[in-house]
Design a protein around this motif. Structure first.
Motif, PDB file in Angstrom:
ATOM      1  N   ILE A 283       2.562  14.383  11.196  1.00 60.98           N
ATOM      2  CA  ILE A 283       2.047  13.119  10.872  1.00 60.98           C
ATOM      3  C   ILE A 283       0.872  13.006  12.120  1.00 60.98           C
ATOM      4  O   ILE A 283       1.147  13.035  13.122  1.00 60.98           O
TER       5      ILE A 283
ATOM      6  N   PRO B 284       1.030   5.066  -1.361  1.00 62.89           N
ATOM      7  CA  PRO B 284       0.448   6.243  -1.910  1.00 62.89           C
ATOM      8  C   PRO B 284       1.537   6.848  -3.035  1.00 62.89           C
ATOM      9  O   PRO B 284       2.761   6.756  -2.734  1.00 62.89           O
TER      10      PRO B 284
ATOM     11  N   VAL C 135      -3.331   7.429   8.574  1.00 59.60           N
ATOM     12  CA  VAL C 135      -2.389   8.308   8.948  1.00 59.60           C
ATOM     13  C   VAL C 135      -2.317   9.469   7.681  1.00 59.60           C
ATOM     14  O   VAL C 135      -2.687   9.142   6.624  1.00 59.60           O
TER      15      VAL C 135
ATOM     16  N   LEU D 223       2.730  13.561  15.643  1.00 55.12           N
ATOM     17  CA  LEU D 223       3.943  14.336  15.885  1.00 55.12           C
ATOM     18  C   LEU D 223       4.181  15.421  14.790  1.00 55.12           C
ATOM     19  O   LEU D 223       3.714  15.131  13.654  1.00 55.12           O
TER      20      LEU D 223
ATOM     21  N   TYR E  44       4.349   0.430   9.439  1.00 55.37           N
ATOM     22  CA  TYR E  44       4.245   1.311   8.457  1.00 55.37           C
ATOM     23  C   TYR E  44       5.465   2.219   8.503  1.00 55.37           C
ATOM     24  O   TYR E  44       5.854   2.437   9.508  1.00 55.37           O
TER      25      TYR E  44
ATOM     26  N   LYS F 137      -6.624  -0.979  10.288  1.00 53.56           N
ATOM     27  CA  LYS F 137      -6.895  -0.719  11.609  1.00 53.56           C
ATOM     28  C   LYS F 137      -6.930   0.825  12.008  1.00 53.56           C
ATOM     29  O   LYS F 137      -7.362   1.346  13.311  1.00 53.56           O
TER      30      LYS F 137
ATOM     31  N   ILE G 264      -0.571  12.982   6.676  1.00 49.38           N
ATOM     32  CA  ILE G 264       0.660  13.893   6.335  1.00 49.38           C
ATOM     33  C   ILE G 264       0.284  15.098   5.943  1.00 49.38           C
ATOM     34  O   ILE G 264      -0.019  15.338   4.722  1.00 49.38           O
TER      35      ILE G 264
ATOM     36  N   ASN H 183      -8.116   1.698  19.419  1.00 51.12           N
ATOM     37  CA  ASN H 183      -7.016   2.093  20.565  1.00 51.12           C
ATOM     38  C   ASN H 183      -7.540   2.069  21.853  1.00 51.12           C
ATOM     39  O   ASN H 183      -6.811   1.523  22.867  1.00 51.12           O
TER      40      ASN H 183
ATOM     41  N   PHE I 234      -6.400   5.622  15.002  1.00 45.98           N
ATOM     42  CA  PHE I 234      -6.545   4.126  15.084  1.00 45.98           C
ATOM     43  C   PHE I 234      -7.861   3.956  16.166  1.00 45.98           C
ATOM     44  O   PHE I 234      -7.506   3.969  17.344  1.00 45.98           O
TER      45      PHE I 234
ATOM     46  N   GLY J 100      -0.977  14.172   2.368  1.00 42.78           N
ATOM     47  CA  GLY J 100      -0.780  12.373   2.109  1.00 42.78           C
ATOM     48  C   GLY J 100      -1.622  11.721   3.070  1.00 42.78           C
ATOM     49  O   GLY J 100      -2.008  12.065   4.001  1.00 42.78           O
ATOM     50  N   GLU J 101      -2.176  10.608   2.533  1.00 39.82           N
ATOM     51  CA  GLU J 101      -2.901   9.724   3.238  1.00 39.82           C
ATOM     52  C   GLU J 101      -2.409   8.451   3.234  1.00 39.82           C
ATOM     53  O   GLU J 101      -2.279   7.824   1.945  1.00 39.82           O
ATOM     54  N   LEU J 102      -2.519   7.623   4.207  1.00 39.27           N
ATOM     55  CA  LEU J 102      -2.102   6.036   3.943  1.00 39.27           C
ATOM     56  C   LEU J 102      -3.324   5.574   4.955  1.00 39.27           C
ATOM     57  O   LEU J 102      -3.625   5.615   6.099  1.00 39.27           O
ATOM     58  N   LEU J 103      -4.291   4.558   4.175  1.00 37.85           N
ATOM     59  CA  LEU J 103      -5.489   3.974   4.973  1.00 37.85           C
ATOM     60  C   LEU J 103      -4.858   2.504   4.951  1.00 37.85           C
ATOM     61  O   LEU J 103      -4.735   1.701   4.082  1.00 37.85           O
ATOM     62  N   MET J 104      -5.126   2.196   6.315  1.00 41.83           N
ATOM     63  CA  MET J 104      -4.776   0.686   6.744  1.00 41.83           C
ATOM     64  C   MET J 104      -5.934  -0.082   7.351  1.00 41.83           C
ATOM     65  O   MET J 104      -6.986   0.661   7.578  1.00 41.83           O
TER      66      MET J 104
ATOM     67  N   ASN K  19      -3.202  10.122  17.422  1.00 40.82           N
ATOM     68  CA  ASN K  19      -1.637  10.161  17.856  1.00 40.82           C
ATOM     69  C   ASN K  19      -1.032  11.039  16.934  1.00 40.82           C
ATOM     70  O   ASN K  19      -1.660  11.376  15.517  1.00 40.82           O
TER      71      ASN K  19
ATOM     72  N   TYR L 167       6.162   6.843   1.668  1.00 37.73           N
ATOM     73  CA  TYR L 167       5.532   6.406   2.673  1.00 37.73           C
ATOM     74  C   TYR L 167       4.774   4.856   2.272  1.00 37.73           C
ATOM     75  O   TYR L 167       4.415   5.252   1.195  1.00 37.73           O
TER      76      TYR L 167
ATOM     77  N   SER M 256      -2.428  10.244  13.083  1.00 40.04           N
ATOM     78  CA  SER M 256      -3.096   9.036  12.858  1.00 40.04           C
ATOM     79  C   SER M 256      -4.333   9.111  13.789  1.00 40.04           C
ATOM     80  O   SER M 256      -4.640   9.642  14.605  1.00 40.04           O
TER      81      SER M 256
ATOM     82  N   GLN N 115       1.712  -0.468  12.712  1.00 44.23           N
ATOM     83  CA  GLN N 115       0.349  -0.923  11.829  1.00 44.23           C
ATOM     84  C   GLN N 115      -0.867  -1.170  12.705  1.00 44.23           C
ATOM     85  O   GLN N 115      -2.244  -0.993  12.062  1.00 44.23           O
ATOM     86  N   ASN N 116      -0.711  -1.703  13.962  1.00 45.16           N
ATOM     87  CA  ASN N 116      -1.658  -1.998  14.596  1.00 45.16           C
ATOM     88  C   ASN N 116      -2.401  -0.688  15.478  1.00 45.16           C
ATOM     89  O   ASN N 116      -3.587  -0.676  15.809  1.00 45.16           O
ATOM     90  N   THR N 117      -1.414   0.074  15.724  1.00 45.47           N
ATOM     91  CA  THR N 117      -1.953   1.377  16.907  1.00 45.47           C
ATOM     92  C   THR N 117      -1.569   2.711  16.434  1.00 45.47           C
ATOM     93  O   THR N 117      -1.921   3.496  16.911  1.00 45.47           O
TER      94      THR N 117
ATOM     95  N   ASN O 229       0.917  -1.325   0.078  1.00 45.31           N
ATOM     96  CA  ASN O 229       0.185  -0.142  -0.016  1.00 45.31           C
ATOM     97  C   ASN O 229       0.868   1.297  -0.075  1.00 45.31           C
ATOM     98  O   ASN O 229       1.304   1.397   1.146  1.00 45.31           O
TER      99      ASN O 229
END
Lengths: 313, 313
Positions: free
Chosen positions: B67, A38, B50, B85, A63, B47, B52, B74, B71, B41-45, B83, A54, B69, A91-93, A36
């Motif tokens: 960055i 982007p 995130v 930073l 990730y 769980k 950017i 959690n 989840f 920027g976007e990363l879809l997982m 979460n 990323y 995210s 990638q879990n939390t 995955n």
């Protein structure tokens, strides 16, 4: 929980770490469509630019976000032009697990490792000499990482600048190679049957009629739509044309120029991950093979993960 | 050279720092077209996801990468769902200057500060009561940051869940407010003339006929194309409609729905940065004004920079 690794710590970890298997695995997963990744983020500024790469392998633990910059006047004030870090998250939390302040070292290494993996799967059995085109960082690192996949320690290096050729020869001799420096590409092509091109050239450096049967070429210098190091006819006459990412090679690297020139078809190319995974690449030592490497984020993911896991001891 | 600030260090710095002037300045520069802010920027997982956000003000000292995210399971394992930073780099050399492990605190604060700045420039002179729609984090923080721009300490809070309303009332009483909790929007609109909506609603919570003359509404909950908290007719009847970013509000927030419904025109809206910079917003205490805040990266840039500079002492 959160770890920070300095450049020195990363260098120490790498002394006892072989990231090749992890990156091979990454190429396989990439070619199976499990990644995955982007589009690359880009911020262009007056004095430099930054790229954000990323992604993740779906369902795995981490990730990775890589931030890499180029500020081209830095050398004038005693700083490296290239800079960068990698961030490894769960990638879990979503938690930040490790910040790797590698200052681009891991990018250089994963790039060199891709060359070594390519040679392992595509080069002819017996390497007469390694032809290195270019005299920069990758010209050195590609040769270093080839040590683990071939016993050959003969380099023929080609460059335009005699001073840089001398420096290269001296450095690589210290590293255990026998080095012949030349400004004549014919000389390189006549003795080397594993050629690695590492330049940012925008005009072909090697012509089709210079290539002997049984030669493998890894072209890793070209990573933008404008750069090219090889005559498109080399790709046309090659028995096997491979790349790290077909998706990327439609728009950057050597293959896109050959497709545009109408001399090859993407359908007849293979991805490195396919070949590692068992698809037939080279079938005898007379074939000409070409691999076009543009760099994919899965290499960053895998090397960051490998270094982090090794840091746990 | 490189600095790392923990959440605790950032909290301590914020005790003696008022980031409002820096963020006001940021909005002005944004509306003057001085910001260089690429697409998110976007990363879809599986769980979580995130985002950017990054950019800079052209020619200034720093660029910032945030960055963040989410989840959403959690909480079940005792971790925060959100979460994040921020990374502050030199715009001159590309070097990483400061890593701010704020875990989203700075995003929450810069969001609340945008509400305070909006109220400072758009609310009527005398606030009878602050109407807060919603009972979550921003419902609390928006009220906290309004303290610096109005002496009013009366809150009417609206929510759907009585338990959350009670918790909100108790928390905000401890923070020095007189709080009336209601499940009736009429009651809120009848007493408050500064209303802040902070929910992720996808159907309007406030109707046009509930709004009295002299009311200002800051709608900050809606930040996607689907969310909306206000009846589009409120934007139609408002004397002034403002937003943080016209570019963003074409596709997300309240204004895009009103434009789609054909009841307002983007040409008749103002950016917050224009109003801060002297363009006329509210001209008397009988006007109805609306501000649509979707969050822009310049707020992240400015708050990261302000915290870093304050950390230098």
């Amino acid at each position: 929980m959160m770890k920070t690794l300095s450049l020195t710590q990363i260098e120490n970890i790498l002394e006892n770490l072989d990231p090749i298997p992890a990156i091979e695995q990454g190429f396989v997963e990439y070619s199976k469509g499990k990644c995955n990744i982007p589009p690359i983020g880009e911020l262009l500024m007056d004095k430099g630019d930054v790229h954000i790469k990323y992604g993740c392998i779906t369902g795995e633990d981490y990730y990775v976000i890589k931030i890499a910059s180029g500020f081209y006047d830095n050398n004038k004030i005693g700083l490296p032009n290239s800079n960068g870090l990698m961030l490894l998250f769960s990638q879990n939390t979503g938690e930040l697990i490790c910040t790797l302040h590698d200052q681009c070292l891991l990018t250089d290494i994963r790039t060199a490792i891709a060359g070594a993996i390519t040679a392992k799967y595509m080069a002819p059995k017996n390497i007469s000499a390694i032809g290195i085109v270019g005299t920069g960082v990758q010209a050195r690192m590609q040769a270093e990482y080839l040590k683990s996949v071939t016993p050959c320690r003969d380099i023929v290096v080609w460059g335009r600048d005699p001073e840089k050729l001398v420096n290269y020869r001296n450095d690589m001799r210290q590293s255990g190679f026998k080095v012949t420096a030349t400004m004549d590409m014919d000389e390189l092509c006549a003795s080397a049957n594993l050629i690695v091109t590492t330049t940012p050239a925008e005009q072909p450096l090697i012509k089709a009629d210079q290539i002997r049967p049984g030669t493998h070429i890894t072209a890793m210098g070209s990573d933008t739509p404008n750069k090219k190091e090889l005559d498109v006819n080399i790709l046309a006459l090659a028995d096997v044309v491979a790349c790290d990412s077909k998706e990327q090679c439609y728009i950057r690297g050597e293959i896109c120029h050959a497709i545009k020139a109408g001399v090859i078809d993407m359908a007849n190319t293979l991805e490195l991950g396919n070949i590692i995974d068992g698809q037939k690449g080279r079938i005898n030592d007379q074939q000409i093979t070409v691999a076009d490497l543009t760099g994919v984020a899965v290499q960053d993911i895998k090397i960051a993960e490998a270094v982090y896991l090794a840091s746990l001891g």
